[in-house]
Design an enzyme around this catalytic site. Structure first.
Site, mmCIF file in Angstrom:
data_model
loop_
_atom_site.group_PDB
_atom_site.id
_atom_site.type_symbol
_atom_site.label_atom_id
_atom_site.label_comp_id
_atom_site.label_asym_id
_atom_site.label_seq_id
_atom_site.Cartn_x
_atom_site.Cartn_y
_atom_site.Cartn_z
ATOM 1 N N ARG A 195 58.883 74.928 -33.466
ATOM 2 C CA ARG A 195 58.770 76.227 -32.819
ATOM 3 C C ARG A 195 60.012 76.430 -31.983
ATOM 4 O O ARG A 195 60.637 75.470 -31.522
ATOM 5 C CB ARG A 195 57.512 76.309 -31.943
ATOM 6 C CG ARG A 195 56.229 76.502 -32.727
ATOM 7 C CD ARG A 195 56.132 77.898 -33.326
ATOM 8 N NE ARG A 195 54.865 78.147 -33.992
ATOM 9 C CZ ARG A 195 54.657 78.005 -35.298
ATOM 10 N NH1 ARG A 195 55.660 77.580 -36.065
ATOM 11 N NH2 ARG A 195 53.489 78.276 -35.825
ATOM 12 N N GLU A 207 61.092 85.081 -31.024
ATOM 13 C CA GLU A 207 61.065 85.726 -32.345
ATOM 14 C C GLU A 207 60.433 87.114 -32.256
ATOM 15 O O GLU A 207 59.452 87.294 -31.536
ATOM 16 C CB GLU A 207 60.267 84.869 -33.332
ATOM 17 C CG GLU A 207 60.944 83.577 -33.677
ATOM 18 C CD GLU A 207 60.226 82.809 -34.784
ATOM 19 O OE1 GLU A 207 59.473 83.425 -35.564
ATOM 20 O OE2 GLU A 207 60.414 81.589 -34.851
ATOM 21 N N HIS A 233 62.503 82.344 -40.294
ATOM 22 C CA HIS A 233 61.214 81.651 -40.294
ATOM 23 C C HIS A 233 60.620 81.586 -41.712
ATOM 24 O O HIS A 233 59.536 82.114 -41.980
ATOM 25 C CB HIS A 233 60.232 82.314 -39.334
ATOM 26 C CG HIS A 233 59.184 81.376 -38.823
ATOM 27 N ND1 HIS A 233 58.726 81.382 -37.537
ATOM 28 C CD2 HIS A 233 58.498 80.374 -39.436
ATOM 29 C CE1 HIS A 233 57.811 80.456 -37.367
ATOM 30 N NE2 HIS A 233 57.653 79.820 -38.514
#
Length: 300
Positions: A220, A249, A267
């Site tokens: 992450r 994000e 991602h």
């Protein structure tokens, strides 16, 4: 979705953007089970209103967008989708290792800009990966899958740092993150996101890395201090970074996009149809169990 409709009265959001706090509260008040995913605002404040829901069957293995303690205190079960994402995410790690080490992103930009002037002996020299040392931060399912690929495919020595002692075949656990960074040519972040792992890869850890070494993050975004990473990349204190995740994000800082020694993916860790379908089936199995008052197959 068809399988879900066979079992539930399904409400599907039109937007692909994360659910905000108001939407999360509405869902908790109006649905029996919710299938949230990355970024949905199920923090502690979401659970302060009326709640009908029995649980959250998260679509994805990462659940740092859910305050699990608050959900449990409100009487909700929480589940996720481990296993289904392991190989696909490890594959993206290898993609980023090779792209960053061999400067593939820079090379493609050079060709697309029409600036390539042909081969020569010292053109865009990168890091030869075969036989090097990889250091893996977090030795769960994904970390072990990365280790297998690095060892079997590229003959790499595998070191790892884990929050707890954990024996892993053909790999050596080191005592500290600093020791791992100092000994590795490639550092891969595969640790779970949690309050204690936020900014785990900070300025001090980056300073311990070798000048030629590359950092890869498939975990992450907030497990890496993004500002410290940008500074290290700009100063050339590390060889490069390959990132599939970011602190805020989908925002990616302009300063990071301006680093030629960074490979930036949107991602893509689990972005294969069969993988996403497997995740959905697993999430649905969890949702059905929660709705029926059973323990979900994959509780958090």
């Amino acid at each position: 979705m068809a399988a879900a409709a066979d079992r539930f009265d399904v409400t599907c959001r039109d937007s692909t953007q994360p659910m905000d706090l108001a939407e999360c509260r509405d869902a908790l008040a109006g649905a029996d089970v919710i299938l949230p995913t990355l970024g949905d605002a199920f923090g502690a404040e979401a659970f302060t209103g009326a709640i009908r829901a029995k649980g959250l069957a998260n679509f994805g293995v990462g659940y740092n967008h859910i305050d699990v303690d608050a959900a449990r205190a409100a009487g909700l079960a929480v589940a996720n989708t481990p296993g289904a994402v392991t190989d696909a995410t490890a594959d993206i790690a290898m993609t980023l290792i090779l792209m960053t080490a061999r400067r593939a992103g820079e090379g493609e930009r050079l060709v697309r800009a029409g600036a390539w002037r042909g081969w020569h002996p010292t053109q865009m020299l990168g890091l030869h990966v075969t036989g090097k040392t990889v250091g893996i931060v977090g030795m769960g399912r994904i970390g072990q899958a990365v280790a297998r690929r690095c060892r079997a495919g590229f003959g790499m020595e595998v070191l790892y740092w884990n929050r707890r002692p954990k024996p892993v075949e053909d790999a050596r656990q080191v005592d500290s993150l600093a020791d791992l960074c100092a000994a590795s040519d490639v550092v891969v972040m595969a640790v779970a996101a949690a309050p204690e792992t936020r900014h785990l890869m900070d300025a001090a850890a980056l300073a311990a890395m070798r000048p030629h070494a590359v950092l890869v993050n498939i975990a992450r975004g907030d497990v890496v201090d993004e500002a410290a990473l940008i500074e290290a990349l700009r100063a050339g204190r590390i060889g490069g970074a390959g990132l599939d995740v970011y602190e805020e994000e989908p925002h990616v800082p302009d300063a990071l996009m301006g680093c030629e020694n960074a490979v930036l993916l949107p991602h893509l860790g689990t972005a294969a149809l069969e993988v996403r379908e497997a995740m959905g089936r697993m999430a649905l199995d969890n949702a059905i169990a929660i709705a029926e008052g059973r323990a979900p197959p994959n509780p958090v």
